[in-house]
Design a protein around this motif. Sequence first.
Motif, PDB file in Angstrom:
ATOM      1  N   PRO A   1      55.094 -26.451 -95.491  1.00  0.00           N
ATOM      2  CA  PRO A   1      56.084 -27.492 -95.194  1.00  0.00           C
ATOM      3  C   PRO A   1      56.099 -27.932 -93.921  1.00  0.00           C
TER       4      PRO A   1
ATOM      5  N   ASN B   1      58.260 -30.664 -91.947  1.00  0.00           N
ATOM      6  CA  ASN B   1      59.678 -31.307 -91.699  1.00  0.00           C
ATOM      7  C   ASN B   1      59.443 -32.519 -91.097  1.00  0.00           C
TER       8      ASN B   1
ATOM      9  N   GLU C   1      62.980 -35.931 -89.796  1.00  0.00           N
ATOM     10  CA  GLU C   1      64.113 -36.787 -89.781  1.00  0.00           C
ATOM     11  C   GLU C   1      64.153 -37.191 -91.264  1.00  0.00           C
TER      12      GLU C   1
ATOM     13  N   GLY D   1      63.588 -35.594 -94.398  1.00  0.00           N
ATOM     14  CA  GLY D   1      62.697 -34.576 -95.770  1.00  0.00           C
ATOM     15  C   GLY D   1      62.138 -33.167 -94.943  1.00  0.00           C
ATOM     16  N   THR D   2      61.151 -33.169 -96.296  1.00  0.00           N
ATOM     17  CA  THR D   2      59.686 -32.537 -96.819  1.00  0.00           C
ATOM     18  C   THR D   2      58.602 -32.961 -96.420  1.00  0.00           C
TER      19      THR D   2
ATOM     20  N   TYR E   1      52.679 -29.263 -86.466  1.00  0.00           N
ATOM     21  CA  TYR E   1      53.243 -29.372 -87.430  1.00  0.00           C
ATOM     22  C   TYR E   1      52.096 -28.044 -87.969  1.00  0.00           C
TER      23      TYR E   1
ATOM     24  N   PRO F   1      60.678 -23.743 -89.929  1.00  0.00           N
ATOM     25  CA  PRO F   1      60.338 -24.201 -91.557  1.00  0.00           C
ATOM     26  C   PRO F   1      60.422 -23.735 -92.983  1.00  0.00           C
ATOM     27  N   ASN F   2      60.877 -23.978 -94.090  1.00  0.00           N
ATOM     28  CA  ASN F   2      60.638 -23.557 -95.306  1.00  0.00           C
ATOM     29  C   ASN F   2      60.254 -23.995 -96.319  1.00  0.00           C
TER      30      ASN F   2
ATOM     31  N   PRO G   1      60.824 -26.214 -99.968  1.00  0.00           N
ATOM     32  CA  PRO G   1      62.256 -26.533-100.612  1.00  0.00           C
ATOM     33  C   PRO G   1      61.960 -24.869-101.523  1.00  0.00           C
TER      34      PRO G   1
ATOM     35  N   HIS H   1      59.867 -34.491-100.444  1.00  0.00           N
ATOM     36  CA  HIS H   1      61.418 -34.095-100.489  1.00  0.00           C
ATOM     37  C   HIS H   1      61.515 -34.963 -99.283  1.00  0.00           C
ATOM     38  N   GLY H   2      62.416 -35.683-100.269  1.00  0.00           N
ATOM     39  CA  GLY H   2      63.459 -37.060 -99.240  1.00  0.00           C
ATOM     40  C   GLY H   2      62.556 -38.319 -99.581  1.00  0.00           C
TER      41      GLY H   2
END
Length: 140
Positions: A11, A13, A15, A17-18, A36, A75-76, A78, A104-105
């Motif tokens: 992932p 991450n 601001e 989302g991911t 990253y 960081p994980n 989702p 995701h976002g």
Amino acid sequence: MANDPEARKIPINFEGGTVVMTLGMARSLFSDDPQYISPVGKDKDVTVKNHTRTRVIGGPSAPVSGYSYSYTQWPNLPGGNSSGGEAIMMSWDGSDGWWTARLHGSAHDLGTFLNATSPAAVLFKTERGTTYGPFLKTIL
């Protein structure tokens, strides 16, 4: 069966989302930037106030004293298969075509993140076929 470490999903991450992509894809895009590829955890402090706890409905309440603790949040991915995110296709200068990732976002937040951090011009396409980009970090 051999496991390809470059195919491991990681992932990233940002601001809002991911984005989940393979390690090889992230290395190609971000050039082994440890921010990253090998991120560090963020230290979090939690404080729990005094309260009462009832173990059984209708039973007696017991006081619980307040306490504090600290932990490192890493960081994980989702959680769960049902939160797979939106499939997007990504391409950037130096890549071999289009690559699949999971968002995701919002697409806006991903575009803002890529515009601030991407060392190569990046395009991405949502499932609906809308193309966003190119996004490229500009140095002033």
